[in-house]
Design a protein around this motif. Structure first.
Motif, PDB file in Angstrom:
ATOM      1  N   ILE B  70       3.684  79.256  61.956  1.00  0.00           N
ATOM      2  CA  ILE B  70       3.863  80.631  61.494  1.00  0.00           C
ATOM      3  C   ILE B  70       5.159  80.760  60.711  1.00  0.00           C
ATOM      4  CG2 ILE B  70       4.312  82.997  62.249  1.00  0.00           C
ATOM      5  CD1 ILE B  70       2.470  82.476  64.646  1.00  0.00           C
ATOM      6  N   VAL B  71       5.066  81.312  59.517  1.00  0.00           N
ATOM      7  CA  VAL B  71       6.259  81.691  58.776  1.00  0.00           C
ATOM      8  C   VAL B  71       6.216  83.209  58.626  1.00  0.00           C
ATOM      9  CG1 VAL B  71       7.532  81.508  56.615  1.00  0.00           C
ATOM     10  CG2 VAL B  71       6.404  79.495  57.562  1.00  0.00           C
ATOM     11  N   LEU B  72       7.182  83.874  59.230  1.00  0.00           N
ATOM     12  CA  LEU B  72       7.189  85.336  59.219  1.00  0.00           C
ATOM     13  C   LEU B  72       7.672  85.866  57.868  1.00  0.00           C
ATOM     14  CD1 LEU B  72       8.784  85.911  62.727  1.00  0.00           C
ATOM     15  CD2 LEU B  72       6.378  86.131  62.110  1.00  0.00           C
ATOM     16  N   SER B  76      13.779  83.477  59.689  1.00  0.00           N
ATOM     17  CA  SER B  76      14.259  83.608  61.060  1.00  0.00           C
ATOM     18  C   SER B  76      14.841  82.270  61.476  1.00  0.00           C
ATOM     19  CB  SER B  76      13.134  84.060  61.984  1.00  0.00           C
ATOM     20  OG  SER B  76      11.889  83.614  61.510  1.00  0.00           O
ATOM     21  N   ASP B 129      12.371  77.398  56.653  1.00  0.00           N
ATOM     22  CA  ASP B 129      11.474  78.211  57.466  1.00  0.00           C
ATOM     23  C   ASP B 129      10.069  77.590  57.496  1.00  0.00           C
ATOM     24  OD1 ASP B 129      11.841  80.439  58.991  1.00  0.00           O
ATOM     25  OD2 ASP B 129      11.484  81.887  57.397  1.00  0.00           O
ATOM     26  N   MET B 132      10.043  74.434  59.550  1.00  0.00           N
ATOM     27  CA  MET B 132       9.981  74.678  60.998  1.00  0.00           C
ATOM     28  C   MET B 132       8.560  75.006  61.446  1.00  0.00           C
ATOM     29  SD  MET B 132      13.548  76.724  61.248  1.00  0.00           S
ATOM     30  CE  MET B 132      13.396  77.418  62.882  1.00  0.00           C
ATOM     31  N   ALA B 133       7.772  75.563  60.519  1.00  0.00           N
ATOM     32  CA  ALA B 133       6.362  75.815  60.867  1.00  0.00           C
ATOM     33  C   ALA B 133       5.539  74.540  60.733  1.00  0.00           C
ATOM     34  CB  ALA B 133       5.790  76.911  59.970  1.00  0.00           C
TER      35      ALA B 133
END
Lengths: 257, 275
Positions: B70-72, B76, B129, B132-133
């Motif tokens: 998930i990348v918001l 984050s 980001d 990280m996903a």
């Protein structure tokens, strides 16, 4: 990774981030050291009366400032860092991974408790070297017990407090507004014999006063007991209340935006 | 699907095939994030059926989360961890992570591996980001408006990263409000406006719309602007020019224009929003 290994993993990175953040190091590490030096220097070696015992001012301030440092490392650090991470979206993002929520919280609380133990060591060392207040090695188990109960309780309170903090900007003012006056009123910054009894009765409602008394008893020889279970019980009750509030009101998603 | 007082999205019917890049396109406030948060399991829906990787996201557990990334909408990142540390931290959360070094290369941050997140540019932070996903090696990746606020070169670099994910066979659910991004990256596009789907198809299908209607403009003998909308511009032009030749007239400023894909998009979304 198993749950516990994952807590260790999380803790390792939380420690790195903590020590690299000038705000957390400043508030949690340097501020208590500065206060101990200021109070110790200004009030020198006059005598004060705390808990009916007459002690040197320095002998009073070392455990008093350690009390404050433990609360700072736990309640203050957790409340501020969790609100910042929540509003950044970092908590929400973490919830989107397979990491269980409790692992994240345990990592952060572990970080706080380890920092609290380090502050105990640092302030005790300064107290011994600069002010001749020697660490009572014979009471180490009792001191660690009081620290553990206090650190756990104030960690819960810090996590619960995040629910009352709407934005990153509000975190430091709200936390300081709550804690700073209570340090004064609870006899942490000003010794008991200079506080009107009405103020002490007021402070008795809150956990800081009780934690300070329990820690003072464990640290300073000459009191009625080493472990003051009554005061520790009040601290623990506050901790459980904080835990319940945290379970009910803690949120992972940003409140703003 | 709704939350709070107002129904945010309704009647949304989507299917995303494994291995495809699916773009969910719409203006701000169209309901994209609401939809994607329902799919990610962050938000509860009031109605409708949702299956993501065979499970209802609302009740899916750790095993399901192990398969998604998930990348918001906003970055984050922990500002005090380096690129490599951030990826190591997230790799630990997943059961079969991709190697950290490989992930760094995948998102093009080789030169920045030991820089703290706060020292990175906006585009680099966004790529971290995404890293990280990706480090959990997910089957399905959600990207919520990944390039909003980017300058053109940062956007192009980001697109290259997404293109390389296509080669890895990842399924990507991309929300964006940029038509060109959807066109460039997606196998299929669904356009949402005011909580409803207004168009769906491949970028080429949606492009077909541009062939549908053309506008012929010219000035007539009296100097008046004339504009004709037509589905058959060849025939229309033939009639027009033959008549002009017969009468010995000029067609000053004659031009045939077609709406760009951007126009189609704006037209679709503004109609829906005006309802």
């Amino acid at each position: 990774m198993s749950g516990l290994a994952l807590v260790g993993h999380q803790f390792r990175f939380d420690q790195k981030a903590f020590w690299r953040n000038p705000a957390s190091v400043g508030f949690t590490v340097f501020f208590p050291v500065l206060l101990l030096v200021i109070f110790g220097t200004i009030f020198g070696s006059s005598k004060v009366e705390v808990r009916g015992t007459h002690v040197d001012t320095d002998t009073y301030y070392v455990p008093a400032i350690i009390t404050m440092a433990i609360i700072s490392a736990t309640m203050q650090t957790l409340a501020m860092s969790l609100v910042i991470a929540r509003e950044d979206g970092r908590l929400k993002r973490g919830r989107g991974t397979p990491m269980p929520a409790w692992v994240f919280i345990a990592g952060r609380v572990g970080n706080s408790i380890v920092t609290a133990v380090m502050m105990l060591a640092l302030l005790a060392l300064i107290g011994g070297l600069a002010y001749g207040v020697h660490f009572p090695w014979g009471r180490l188990p009792e001191i660690l017990l009081v620290l553990a109960i206090g650190a756990a309780a104030f960690s819960c309170l810090g996590i619960a407090l995040t629910a009352a903090i709407p934005t990153q900007d509000a975190a430091a003012p709200i936390v300081n507004f709550l804690l700073l006056p209570l340090y004064f009123l609870s006899g942490v910054f000003i010794p008991d014999d200079q506080l009107p009894s009405g103020i002490i009765h007021f402070a008795d409602v809150f956990p800081i006063r009780h934690f300070f008394l329990a820690f003072f008893d464990a640290y300073v020889p000459g009191g009625a007991h080493v472990v003051d279970w009554g005061n520790l019980l009040v601290v623990a009750i506050w901790g459980v209340a904080g835990l319940l509030l945290a379970i009910r009101f803690f949120r992972w998603t940003p409140r703003s935006g | 699907m709704s939350y709070g007082e107002t129904e945010a999205v309704r009647g949304i019917d989507l299917e995303v095939a494994s291995g495809e890049i699916f773009a969910f396109l719409g203006p701000n406030g169209a309901g994209k994030t609401t939809t994607v948060e329902i799919l990610e399991g962050y938000r509860r829906r009031t109605g409708g059926e949702v299956r993501v990787l065979g499970e209802d996201p609302e009740h899916a557990g750790r095993a399901w989360r192990d398969r998604i990334g998930i990348v918001l909408q906003s970055n984050s990142l922990d500002p005090y961890l380096t690129v490599r540390e951030s990826l190591e931290l997230y790799a630990g959360y997943f059961s079969h992570p991709r190697s950290v070094e490989e992930t760094i290369a995948l998102v093009g941050l080789e030169g920045k591996a030991d820089s703290r997140a706060r020292k990175l540019s906006g585009g680099q932070q966004r790529r971290l980001d995404v890293g990280m996903a990706l480090v959990g090696d997910p089957e399905l990746l959600f990207l919520d408006e990944p390039t909003t606020g980017f300058d053109p070169s940062a956007r192009r670099q980001f697109w290259d990263v997404i293109e390389s994910l296509r080669e890895l066979g990842k399924t990507i659910f991309l929300t964006t409000h940029y038509m060109d991004e959807a066109q460039r990256l997606a196998d299929r596009v669904t356009i949402i406006a005011a909580g409803r789907i207004v168009a769906a198809g491949t970028p080429e299908d949606l492009g077909e719309r541009e062939k549908a209607a053309a506008t012929i403009r010219y000035r007539d003998a009296a100097g008046e602007e004339v504009s004709i909308e037509t589905l058959d511009p060849v025939r229309e032009l033939n009639l027009l020019t033959s008549a002009a030749l017969e009468n010995g007239e000029e067609l000053d400023g004659l031009e045939v224009t077609r709406p760009s894909l951007e126009d189609v998009y704006l037209d679709l979304t503004s109609t829906a929003a005006g309802e």
